[in-house]
Design a protein around this motif. Structure first.
Motif, PDB file in Angstrom:
ATOM      1  N   GLY A 185       0.842  -1.341  -0.013  1.00 43.33           N
ATOM      2  CA  GLY A 185      -0.035  -0.067  -0.034  1.00 43.33           C
ATOM      3  C   GLY A 185       0.785   1.468   0.053  1.00 43.33           C
ATOM      4  N   LEU A 186       2.101   1.328  -0.232  1.00 40.08           N
ATOM      5  CA  LEU A 186       3.108   2.355  -0.302  1.00 40.08           C
ATOM      6  C   LEU A 186       2.474   3.072  -1.739  1.00 40.08           C
ATOM      7  N   GLU A 187       2.278   4.587  -1.527  1.00 40.71           N
ATOM      8  CA  GLU A 187       1.951   5.251  -2.613  1.00 40.71           C
ATOM      9  C   GLU A 187       3.322   5.582  -3.440  1.00 40.71           C
ATOM     10  N   VAL A 188       3.284   5.108  -4.716  1.00 40.69           N
ATOM     11  CA  VAL A 188       4.537   5.397  -5.539  1.00 40.69           C
ATOM     12  C   VAL A 188       4.154   6.334  -6.745  1.00 40.69           C
ATOM     13  N   HIS A 189       4.806   6.977  -6.949  1.00 45.45           N
ATOM     14  CA  HIS A 189       4.854   7.921  -8.358  1.00 45.45           C
ATOM     15  C   HIS A 189       6.160   7.626  -9.197  1.00 45.45           C
ATOM     16  N   ILE A 190       6.006   7.321 -10.331  1.00 46.90           N
ATOM     17  CA  ILE A 190       7.301   7.047 -11.212  1.00 46.90           C
ATOM     18  C   ILE A 190       7.211   7.897 -12.491  1.00 46.90           C
ATOM     19  N   ALA A 191       8.334   8.300 -12.688  1.00 41.13           N
ATOM     20  CA  ALA A 191       8.545   9.213 -14.186  1.00 41.13           C
ATOM     21  C   ALA A 191       9.734   8.406 -14.732  1.00 41.13           C
ATOM     22  N   ARG A 192       9.691   8.368 -16.056  1.00 40.38           N
ATOM     23  CA  ARG A 192      10.639   8.137 -16.761  1.00 40.38           C
ATOM     24  C   ARG A 192      11.103   9.355 -17.451  1.00 40.38           C
ATOM     25  N   PHE A 193      12.215   9.969 -16.851  1.00 44.09           N
ATOM     26  CA  PHE A 193      12.865  11.016 -17.325  1.00 44.09           C
ATOM     27  C   PHE A 193      13.716  10.971 -18.939  1.00 44.09           C
ATOM     28  N   HIS A 194      13.644  11.910 -19.810  1.00 42.70           N
ATOM     29  CA  HIS A 194      13.996  12.013 -20.929  1.00 42.70           C
ATOM     30  C   HIS A 194      15.075  13.073 -20.968  1.00 42.70           C
TER      31      HIS A 194
END
Ligand code: NAD
Length: 328
Positions: A172-181
């Protein structure tokens, strides 16, 4: 009555994006703890606390990940430009170091019940086989699978994306993932072999005498999109304030060849140089962010012209070049 500031931890605060993020969070009124294996080379960090420590060490991670934190931004990684990642000489270290950091940080976040965490993945996770032409139609997020990154750096990022998503599902950890370009801007590595193309082009132009030459790796027709740091952070903060996990591309859609990037730097400097092509690591042939998903889900995508960010970056690098000349 004054309200308590929100507390955030920035892992990799001594680095390029982490340093800028610390400044952004302070501007937004956060209390910020930074951690990095090294001090920031180019700026004084306005963090409330800075811990110099190795995130491969669980004891260090236990010290910096505290239960009072509302947010963690995990940007620490063993990385560099094409000159570092694509030679193959650093593969074992890149994989071991970055994976260990991520395994340690996410587990400690679970233990201390930190509500949410941001993870910076990379465009380097996309399969090599769909980036063989210079006119890349755009990398949509779901093109990541079947997987086939062109570097071990990319494979580690893909593993860690999955690690964070697994913690979200199971704990239940709130994660936010971005793929930087390809993020660029002032106060980043600009010399020494780990710098990326925008910084390298600015440095080469700043160093060359008028009417001289500059070197470009390969034929220079390889293409990329480059995103200025301020817009990258706009995306990070919006994503962190949303309910969306991602992964989402955070990148520009403005495709440019390395030759044209070099010419843009010359133009900004008002210096004409001859381009001399030499053999060197180039990475994939063409890479472009596709922002359809983030525009649709988040209602936002970067839209500033590349030239604007290049002008700010050139101005900063030119100062560094002149300074190192006087020092040397
Ligand atoms: P950077 O190298 O400037 O920052 C990374 C920081 O992590 C460095 O300051 C480094 O000292 C620190 N670090 C490395 N090993 C550590 C350890 N064992 N313990 C503590 N700190 C450690 O790179 P950046 O450009 O600021 O990138 C930040 C993040 O964004 C990285 O995860 C990177 O993979 C990701 N990313 C960046 C780009 C880009 O274009 N800059 C593109 C895609 C992804």
């Amino acid at each position: 009555m004054s309200s308590m500031p929100i507390k955030a931890l920035v892992c990799g605060a001594g680095g390029f994006i982490g340093g800028h993020l610390v400044k952004r969070l302070k501007q937004e009124g956060y209390w910020v703890r930074g951690v990095d294996i090294k001090a920031h080379e180019y700026t004084h960090l306005p963090s409330d606390e800075f811990v110099q420590g190795d995130l491969r060490d669980q004891a260090v991670v236990a010290q910096v990940v505290t239960p009072d934190l509302a947010e963690i931004y995990q940007l620490a990684a063993d990385m560099g430009g094409a000159g570092y990642i694509f030679t193959g000489d650093h593969d074992a270290g890149v994989m071991h170091n970055s994976a260990t950091i991520n395994l340690n940080v996410v587990e400690e976040a679970r233990r201390k019940k930190v509500p949410k965490i941001f993870y910076s993945s990379s465009a380097c996770i996309y399969p090599e086989r769909i980036q063989t032409g210079t006119h890349n139609p755009g990398l949509k997020e779901d093109l990541a699978y079947p997987a086939g990154p062109d570097s071990e750096y990319g494979w580690e990022k893909l593993f860690s994306e999955r690690l964070y998503l697994a913690y979200a599902r199971n704990h239940g950890l709130e994660v936010h993932i971005a793929r930087f370009h390809n993020i660029f801007g002032p106060e980043g590595t600009w010399t020494g072999g780990r710098e990326k193309a925008p910084a390298a082009m600015c440095r080469k132009v700043a160093e060359a005498p008028v009417g001289g030459t500059m070197e470009v790796w390969g034929d220079g027709e390889q293409t990329r999109t480059f995103l200025y740091i301020d817009e990258c952070l706009d995306g990070v903060r919006r994503l962190m304030n949303s309910s969306l996990s991602g992964p989402f591309n955070i990148g520009s859609e403005e495709l440019i060849s390395i030759n044209d990037l070099a010419r843009m730097a010359m133009d900004i400097a008002g210096k004409r140089l001859a381009i001399h092509h030499i053999t060197g690591p180039q990475g994939v042939r063409g890479r472009r962010s596709d922002n359809t998903l983030i525009r649709e889900k988040l209602g936002w995508a970067p839209d500033r012209p590349l030239r604007e960010g290049m002008a700010k970056t050139y101005a900063w690098i030119d100062v560094q070049v002149q300074r190192s000349r006087h020092a040397g």
